[in-house]
Design a protein around this motif. Structure first.
Motif, PDB file in Angstrom:
ATOM      1  N   ASN A 107       0.876  -1.185   0.000  1.00  0.00           N
ATOM      2  CA  ASN A 107       0.000   0.000   0.000  1.00  0.00           C
ATOM      3  C   ASN A 107       0.905   1.224   0.000  1.00  0.00           C
ATOM      4  O   ASN A 107       1.048   1.924   0.999  1.00  0.00           O
ATOM      5  CB  ASN A 107      -0.906  -0.034   1.230  1.00  0.00           C
ATOM      6  N   ALA A 108       1.522   1.493  -1.162  1.00  0.00           N
ATOM      7  CA  ALA A 108       2.726   2.327  -1.205  1.00  0.00           C
ATOM      8  C   ALA A 108       2.488   3.836  -1.221  1.00  0.00           C
ATOM      9  O   ALA A 108       3.392   4.593  -0.894  1.00  0.00           O
ATOM     10  CB  ALA A 108       3.562   1.936  -2.427  1.00  0.00           C
ATOM     11  N   PHE A 109       1.329   4.305  -1.666  1.00  0.00           N
ATOM     12  CA  PHE A 109       1.011   5.728  -1.774  1.00  0.00           C
ATOM     13  C   PHE A 109       2.049   6.462  -2.629  1.00  0.00           C
ATOM     14  O   PHE A 109       2.052   6.302  -3.843  1.00  0.00           O
ATOM     15  CB  PHE A 109       0.869   6.345  -0.387  1.00  0.00           C
ATOM     16  N   PHE A 110       2.939   7.249  -2.041  1.00  0.00           N
ATOM     17  CA  PHE A 110       3.964   7.973  -2.806  1.00  0.00           C
ATOM     18  C   PHE A 110       5.305   7.238  -2.850  1.00  0.00           C
ATOM     19  O   PHE A 110       6.290   7.785  -3.346  1.00  0.00           O
ATOM     20  CB  PHE A 110       4.197   9.365  -2.210  1.00  0.00           C
ATOM     21  N   GLY A 111       5.369   6.040  -2.286  1.00  0.00           N
ATOM     22  CA  GLY A 111       6.642   5.318  -2.265  1.00  0.00           C
ATOM     23  C   GLY A 111       7.589   5.788  -1.175  1.00  0.00           C
ATOM     24  O   GLY A 111       8.803   5.580  -1.279  1.00  0.00           O
ATOM     25  N   GLY A 112       7.057   6.381  -0.107  1.00  0.00           N
ATOM     26  CA  GLY A 112       7.911   6.907   0.950  1.00  0.00           C
ATOM     27  C   GLY A 112       8.705   5.831   1.668  1.00  0.00           C
ATOM     28  O   GLY A 112       9.871   6.052   2.032  1.00  0.00           O
ATOM     29  N   PHE A 113       8.093   4.666   1.889  1.00  0.00           N
ATOM     30  CA  PHE A 113       8.808   3.560   2.517  1.00  0.00           C
ATOM     31  C   PHE A 113      10.005   3.155   1.664  1.00  0.00           C
ATOM     32  O   PHE A 113      11.123   2.983   2.163  1.00  0.00           O
ATOM     33  CB  PHE A 113       7.848   2.392   2.715  1.00  0.00           C
ATOM     34  N   ALA A 114       9.786   3.015   0.358  1.00  0.00           N
ATOM     35  CA  ALA A 114      10.875   2.636  -0.546  1.00  0.00           C
ATOM     36  C   ALA A 114      11.963   3.699  -0.579  1.00  0.00           C
ATOM     37  O   ALA A 114      13.160   3.382  -0.578  1.00  0.00           O
ATOM     38  CB  ALA A 114      10.316   2.399  -1.951  1.00  0.00           C
ATOM     39  N   ALA A 115      11.570   4.966  -0.615  1.00  0.00           N
ATOM     40  CA  ALA A 115      12.555   6.047  -0.674  1.00  0.00           C
ATOM     41  C   ALA A 115      13.459   6.042   0.552  1.00  0.00           C
ATOM     42  O   ALA A 115      14.664   6.310   0.461  1.00  0.00           O
ATOM     43  CB  ALA A 115      11.849   7.394  -0.809  1.00  0.00           C
ATOM     44  N   ALA A 116      12.885   5.703   1.701  1.00  0.00           N
ATOM     45  CA  ALA A 116      13.669   5.677   2.940  1.00  0.00           C
ATOM     46  C   ALA A 116      14.645   4.507   2.983  1.00  0.00           C
ATOM     47  O   ALA A 116      15.518   4.464   3.849  1.00  0.00           O
ATOM     48  CB  ALA A 116      12.736   5.618   4.148  1.00  0.00           C
ATOM     49  N   VAL A 124       3.522   9.235  -9.463  1.00  0.00           N
ATOM     50  CA  VAL A 124       4.465   9.928  -8.581  1.00  0.00           C
ATOM     51  C   VAL A 124       5.600   8.991  -8.184  1.00  0.00           C
ATOM     52  O   VAL A 124       6.775   9.393  -8.117  1.00  0.00           O
ATOM     53  CB  VAL A 124       3.738  10.458  -7.330  1.00  0.00           C
ATOM     54  N   VAL A 125       5.261   7.723  -7.925  1.00  0.00           N
ATOM     55  CA  VAL A 125       6.290   6.727  -7.577  1.00  0.00           C
ATOM     56  C   VAL A 125       7.321   6.639  -8.695  1.00  0.00           C
ATOM     57  O   VAL A 125       8.542   6.666  -8.451  1.00  0.00           O
ATOM     58  CB  VAL A 125       5.628   5.359  -7.321  1.00  0.00           C
ATOM     59  N   TYR A 126       6.874   6.560  -9.943  1.00  0.00           N
ATOM     60  CA  TYR A 126       7.799   6.455 -11.070  1.00  0.00           C
ATOM     61  C   TYR A 126       8.565   7.751 -11.300  1.00  0.00           C
ATOM     62  O   TYR A 126       9.752   7.716 -11.659  1.00  0.00           O
ATOM     63  CB  TYR A 126       7.057   6.018 -12.330  1.00  0.00           C
ATOM     64  N   ASP A 127       7.917   8.875 -11.105  1.00  0.00           N
ATOM     65  CA  ASP A 127       8.624  10.139 -11.280  1.00  0.00           C
ATOM     66  C   ASP A 127       9.765  10.278 -10.272  1.00  0.00           C
ATOM     67  O   ASP A 127      10.753  10.980 -10.529  1.00  0.00           O
ATOM     68  CB  ASP A 127       7.661  11.316 -11.140  1.00  0.00           C
ATOM     69  N   ARG A 128       9.651   9.629  -9.133  1.00  0.00           N
ATOM     70  CA  ARG A 128      10.725   9.654  -8.132  1.00  0.00           C
ATOM     71  C   ARG A 128      11.885   8.724  -8.502  1.00  0.00           C
ATOM     72  O   ARG A 128      12.934   8.737  -7.848  1.00  0.00           O
ATOM     73  CB  ARG A 128      10.190   9.224  -6.765  1.00  0.00           C
ATOM     74  N   GLY A 129      11.690   7.887  -9.519  1.00  0.00           N
ATOM     75  CA  GLY A 129      12.728   6.938  -9.886  1.00  0.00           C
ATOM     76  C   GLY A 129      12.559   5.594  -9.230  1.00  0.00           C
ATOM     77  O   GLY A 129      13.501   4.793  -9.187  1.00  0.00           O
ATOM     78  N   LEU A 130      11.350   5.306  -8.727  1.00  0.00           N
ATOM     79  CA  LEU A 130      11.033   4.018  -8.126  1.00  0.00           C
ATOM     80  C   LEU A 130      10.156   3.224  -9.083  1.00  0.00           C
ATOM     81  O   LEU A 130       9.714   3.751 -10.113  1.00  0.00           O
ATOM     82  CB  LEU A 130      10.316   4.237  -6.784  1.00  0.00           C
ATOM     83  N   ILE A 131       9.878   1.962  -8.747  1.00  0.00           N
ATOM     84  CA  ILE A 131       9.073   1.117  -9.620  1.00  0.00           C
ATOM     85  C   ILE A 131       7.906   0.516  -8.837  1.00  0.00           C
ATOM     86  O   ILE A 131       7.915   0.485  -7.605  1.00  0.00           O
ATOM     87  CB  ILE A 131       9.901  -0.021 -10.244  1.00  0.00           C
ATOM     88  N   GLY A 132       6.899   0.039  -9.559  1.00  0.00           N
ATOM     89  CA  GLY A 132       5.746  -0.582  -8.914  1.00  0.00           C
ATOM     90  C   GLY A 132       4.674  -0.913  -9.922  1.00  0.00           C
ATOM     91  O   GLY A 132       4.833  -0.709 -11.139  1.00  0.00           O
ATOM     92  N   VAL A 133       3.536  -1.418  -9.406  1.00  0.00           N
ATOM     93  CA  VAL A 133       2.410  -1.824 -10.254  1.00  0.00           C
ATOM     94  C   VAL A 133       1.101  -1.483  -9.554  1.00  0.00           C
ATOM     95  O   VAL A 133       1.059  -1.292  -8.338  1.00  0.00           O
ATOM     96  CB  VAL A 133       2.432  -3.339 -10.559  1.00  0.00           C
ATOM     97  N   TYR A 134       0.026  -1.429 -10.337  1.00  0.00           N
ATOM     98  CA  TYR A 134      -1.325  -1.414  -9.785  1.00  0.00           C
ATOM     99  C   TYR A 134      -1.724  -2.848  -9.447  1.00  0.00           C
ATOM    100  O   TYR A 134      -1.328  -3.800 -10.134  1.00  0.00           O
ATOM    101  CB  TYR A 134      -2.330  -0.875 -10.800  1.00  0.00           C
ATOM    102  N   HIS A 135      -2.547  -3.001  -8.419  1.00  0.00           N
ATOM    103  CA  HIS A 135      -3.045  -4.336  -8.079  1.00  0.00           C
ATOM    104  C   HIS A 135      -4.248  -4.220  -7.158  1.00  0.00           C
ATOM    105  O   HIS A 135      -4.352  -3.275  -6.374  1.00  0.00           O
ATOM    106  CB  HIS A 135      -1.957  -5.166  -7.390  1.00  0.00           C
ATOM    107  N   ASP A 136      -5.146  -5.199  -7.261  1.00  0.00           N
ATOM    108  CA  ASP A 136      -6.289  -5.319  -6.355  1.00  0.00           C
ATOM    109  C   ASP A 136      -6.013  -6.505  -5.441  1.00  0.00           C
ATOM    110  O   ASP A 136      -5.919  -7.647  -5.895  1.00  0.00           O
ATOM    111  CB  ASP A 136      -7.571  -5.565  -7.161  1.00  0.00           C
TER     112      ASP A 136
END
Length: 605
Positions: A456-465, A487-499
């Motif tokens: 449940n990444a939102f802006f990817g703050g956990f990954a950035a830290a 926003v996650v990708y614009d920060r240079g991180l990766i991810g996907v949509y999922h249910d």
């Protein structure tokens, strides 16, 4: 008076018991036992055994599922031997992928490879059981050694090694699979291939950070791009090679299972600075160019497209190669080079450019089409519009890596108070990760943890830290929540949509650590507030994709964590519940769990 001598009484044989006697005795005995079991502690072991037997009965029986859920929903089912225990799946389910099941998908249409895409069972259709590891499973080789070798017994599938060994993909060597780093189009190794691309693409400049490798094999390209600080997300379908994505993840390389067929890939528009295809065999110009149009949607303005192999100057594919060049011209792509069987194009950085008349009949998508919507969203035969404002997210305009990680990107400003929320979120996760390491003792920053998922990444703050740690993070944005993955990708991180009411597109045992904030929100409909699935479904899925001895970190309110604890016991995790850091909102609790190594179920003969 005389005495009368009476004869002594005769004691005949006892009167035989009647049926009424037996029934009465059994009834009164049952009453006594009932009171003993209910009102004393003597009944606890018997109750525990009964509940375990209940949970271990046939997991494919839908009535059994409802009984287990009822027990788990009951507050009386505490963390004790009395709680239900979910059984182990059959031996043939060690690589269970519920949404990529060939047995189900083989019955579906072959048109545009529809049958190879995600097709999930209905809620409650799957047996409620835990996927076991294969016999001989070992804790994976740690990163970075895993890039070059993995345990054979963890994935005892020799087909790729037998078919692709001469191309440098992988080979069996003793108790390991060895990965020389080659590929079909670069049998001499990914390092030399990347160096060759670097003659035409600014690979080592910091301009490029996110890449997509389509039809990736065992992901050697993505593995060696990490040395250039380029985070490559690799994908391939589940196919006859059986486990190529599983091999990639066991190596510690970002990857997931997907098929480019009838639907958009689960990413927002303009996610990737580089899109790469090395003999991926995607017919880019088929269906009026639909597949290359999807690539265009995903490619950031100013980004690079690399195609190696067919149809680029390939024998007997002259027409396909000519059509591909024509389509690239229609999209106004700049041809950088054609070098042997490799072509490199650069997407324009400015507003969308497409001739009013073209042989493919393509035009711009209308404004009603959200080009970042991509969860079960059918492919569109129109070009995603890049506005003048889109230039702010173009390669070359955005901050270089790693500055782009902490700088609020242009697309965050489209959210109300987005910049303030972004900065507050970044500070919050810096505090939380420090607390995880110092106070909870989570082994982040060590070789024990490589593949990490934030559910449940939102802006990817956990990954950035975590960017200073030797990890990569799959940032998952729930499909029914605000679509912040751009926003996650614009920060240079990766991810996907999922249910999360469906299974994730990965093999079992592919993540070392799974993190989730607000797990209860993943089952709720954001409009009605009603539950769409059960927490046990999500946690059984977490167990499926978590490696044995892997770590789960779950944050939520105390009442939710109490229920999560009951389920954690049922899926046989070892866990403890902790208070959140002192700044934690509303008394938030943290459940910290370890997945135990299960044994394969015994097969009777």
């Amino acid at each position: 008076m005389g005495h009368v001598n009476l004869p002594p009484p005769r004691r005949g044989p006892p009167r035989p018991w009647t049926l009424l006697d037996l029934v009465s005795t059994a009834f009164f005995g049952a009453v006594i036992i009932f009171f003993i079991l209910v009102f004393t502690s003597l009944g606890d072991p018997l109750a525990a055994a009964g509940r375990r037997a209940l949970a271990r009965s046939d997991p494919s029986d839908p009535r059994q599922r409802e009984r287990v859920l009822s027990l788990l929903d009951s507050p009386r089912s505490q963390r004790s031997a009395a709680g239900p225990v979910i059984p182990t799946c059959p031996v043939d389910e060690v690589d269970q992928m519920p949404c990529e099941d060939p047995r189900r998908n083989s019955q579906l249409s072959r048109e545009m490879n529809f049958y190879r895409e995600r097709h999930c069972p209905e809620s409650g259709e799957l047996p409620l059981c835990l996927v076991p590891p294969p016999d001989g499973y070992k804790i994976p080789v740690p990163w970075p050694e895993s890039l070059h070798k993995i345990w054979h017994d963890n994935m005892p599938y020799n087909k790729i090694a037998e078919r692709k060994g001469h191309q440098g993909w992988m080979k069996e060597e003793g108790s390991y699979f060895i990965f020389p780093g080659g590929g079909t189009m670069f049998p001499d190794g990914a390092v030399q291939y990347i160096e060759k691309l670097g003659q035409y693409i600014p690979i080592d400049s910091g301009l490029l950070r996110t890449a997509l490798d389509m039809g990736c094999g065992v992901a050697s390209f993505g593995g060696y791009m990490l040395k250039e600080n380029i985070m490559t997300l690799s994908f391939a379908p589940r196919d006859s090679h059986k486990a190529q994505i599983q091999f990639a993840l066991e190596r510690g390389v970002p990857a997931f299972v997907a098929m480019l067929g009838t639907r958009r890939l689960p990413f927002p528009a303009y996610s990737f600075d580089l899109v790469h295809c090395s003999r991926c065999l995607i017919p880019f110009t088929a269906y009026n160019g639909t597949y290359l149009i999807e690539v265009d949607r995903l490619l950031r303005p100013g980004g690079y497209l690399v195609i190696s192999g067919p149809p680029v100057q390939w024998p007997k594919q002259d027409k396909e190669w000519a059509d591909l060049q024509s389509l690239a011209v229609t999209l106004c792509y700049e041809l950088i080079v054609v070098d042997g069987n490799t072509v490199i194009w650069k997407k324009p950085s400015g507003a969308s450019c497409i001739p009013s008349q073209n042989e493919f009949g393509l035009g711009l998508c209308n404004d009603a089409n959200d080009h970042s919507e991509a969860w079960y969203f059918n492919l569109k035969n129109c070009i995603s519009k890049v506005s003048i404002e889109g230039e702010k997210i173009a390669v070359g305009y955005m901050a270089k890596w790693p500055e782009r990680l902490s700088k609020p990107p242009a697309r965050v400003s489209l959210i109300k108070n987005g910049i303030d929320v972004f900065e507050a979120d970044s500070r919050r996760w810096t505090r939380r990760v420090a607390y995880y390491k110092k106070s909870l003792g989570i082994k982040l920053g060590t070789t024990s943890i490589r593949n990490v998922m934030d559910m449940n990444a939102f802006f990817g703050g956990f990954a950035a830290a975590l960017m200073s740690d030797p990890v990569w993070i799959m940032n998952v944005i729930p499909a029914r929540k605000p679509l912040t993955l751009d926003v996650v990708y614009d920060r240079g991180l990766i991810g996907v949509y999922h249910d999360w009411c469906e299974a994730f597109s990965t093999y079992p045992r592919t993540y070392d650590l799974i993190h989730v904030t607000g797990i209860n929100s993943l089952v709720k409909d954001p409009v009605t507030g009603k539950s769409r699935c059960h927490l046990v479904d999500i946690m059984v899925e977490m167990d499926r994709i978590l490696r044995p001895e892997g770590t789960a970190v779950i944050r939520d309110m105390p009442d939710v964590i109490e229920k999560v604890g009951r389920i954690a016991h049922a899926i046989r995790w070892t866990y403890n519940i902790h208070d959140g850091e002192k700044e934690a909102r509303g008394g938030e609790k943290i459940l910290l769990a370890t997945k135990n190594l299960l044994k394969l179920p015994t097969v009777s003969h």
